[in-house]
Design an enzyme around this catalytic site. Structure first.
Site, PDB file in Angstrom:
ATOM      1  N   SER A 261      83.831 -26.505  26.271  1.00  0.00           N
ATOM      2  CA  SER A 261      84.041 -27.954  26.161  1.00  0.00           C
ATOM      3  C   SER A 261      85.501 -28.278  25.915  1.00  0.00           C
ATOM      4  CB  SER A 261      83.178 -28.517  25.021  1.00  0.00           C
ATOM      5  OG  SER A 261      81.803 -28.344  25.279  1.00  0.00           O
TER       6      SER A 261
ATOM      7  N   ARG B  60      88.990 -32.985  18.873  1.00  0.00           N
ATOM      8  CA  ARG B  60      87.688 -33.013  18.190  1.00  0.00           C
ATOM      9  C   ARG B  60      87.018 -34.372  18.341  1.00  0.00           C
ATOM     10  NH1 ARG B  60      85.172 -28.288  16.043  1.00  0.00           N
ATOM     11  NH2 ARG B  60      86.834 -26.732  16.035  1.00  0.00           N
TER      12      ARG B  60
ATOM     13  N   HIS C 162      85.678 -34.506  21.785  1.00  0.00           N
ATOM     14  CA  HIS C 162      84.522 -33.612  21.839  1.00  0.00           C
ATOM     15  C   HIS C 162      83.285 -34.279  21.255  1.00  0.00           C
ATOM     16  CE1 HIS C 162      82.110 -30.051  20.347  1.00  0.00           C
ATOM     17  NE2 HIS C 162      82.266 -29.761  21.626  1.00  0.00           N
TER      18      HIS C 162
END
Length: 215
Positions: free
Chosen positions: A21, A44, A47
């Site tokens: 990812s 992050r 994500h």
């Protein structure tokens, strides 16, 4: 039950999925002006949200990362505006240094005071937080009124947070609250516009605690 016997389990391990990812995020994110440490947090957030526009809209005070890492490693406390943030944060990386994550939104005294003053529990919970601890990290992802109240208290000299992660989601006051935060000379992580939420606020805080662990 053919749907059970025909099931082919996913063989990729969780850490491999995360790595894949992040590689995809790196490939698709494009050019940016974030520092290496800032991008770790942006990565992050993307994500957690699968939202590249949100990632590109993030803003960092120049001392945000340094101040946040120092706060975590010094065992400073974390205030969250809602329980969802407490549930999502990797508390072990904060607690190992002596810190903890606190939320007051459902405390009985907060509910009573909000009713008495005919205001929101989010506002009263922020007022309670500054009475409970000095400095610390404020993680606000749900309630723009909480962020606006914190900003008022900072301007008045009543609150001196080490870091404000302010990314509330919504239409009413959410964009404005983040605009006001970005004007302050206090360490902050925020974003532009209506997008945000508890999930991405948790992602930013978890990314910061990972940076603190590696520092």
């Amino acid at each position: 039950m053919d749907f059970l016997t025909d099931f082919k389990p996913l063989t990729v391990q969780p850490q491999e999925i995360e790595g894949m990812s992040f590689n995809m995020i790196d490939e698709e994110f494009g050019q940016h002006s974030f520092t290496e440490e800032q991008y770790k947090i942006v990565q992050r957030v993307v994500h957690a949200s699968a939202d590249f526009e949100l990632g590109h809209s993030m803003l960092f005070h120049e001392k945000a990362i340094q101040s946040g890492i120092k706060a975590i490693k010094n065992g400073e406390q974390v205030y969250a505006d809602v329980q969802m943030i407490v549930s999502g944060v990797s508390k072990g990386r904060i607690e190992k240094h002596g810190g903890n994550v606190h939320v007051y939104i459902s405390d009985e005294d907060v509910m009573k005071e909000a009713k008495r003053l005919n205001t929101t529990r989010a506002i009263i919970s922020v007022r309670k937080s500054i009475q409970q601890f000095d400095g610390g990290i404020y993680a606000i992802g749900n309630a723009p009124t909480a962020l606006l109240e914190l900003i008022r208290l900072i301007k008045g000299g009543y609150a001196k947070p080490s870091l404000v992660i302010g990314m509330p989601v919504g239409f009413v006051s959410a964009p404005e609250s983040k605009e006001e935060l970005a004007k302050l000379d206090v360490p902050f992580i925020t974003n532009v516009g209506r997008k945000g939420g508890s999930t991405v606020t948790v992602a930013a805080l978890n990314a910061l605690s990972l940076l603190a662990e590696k520092a």
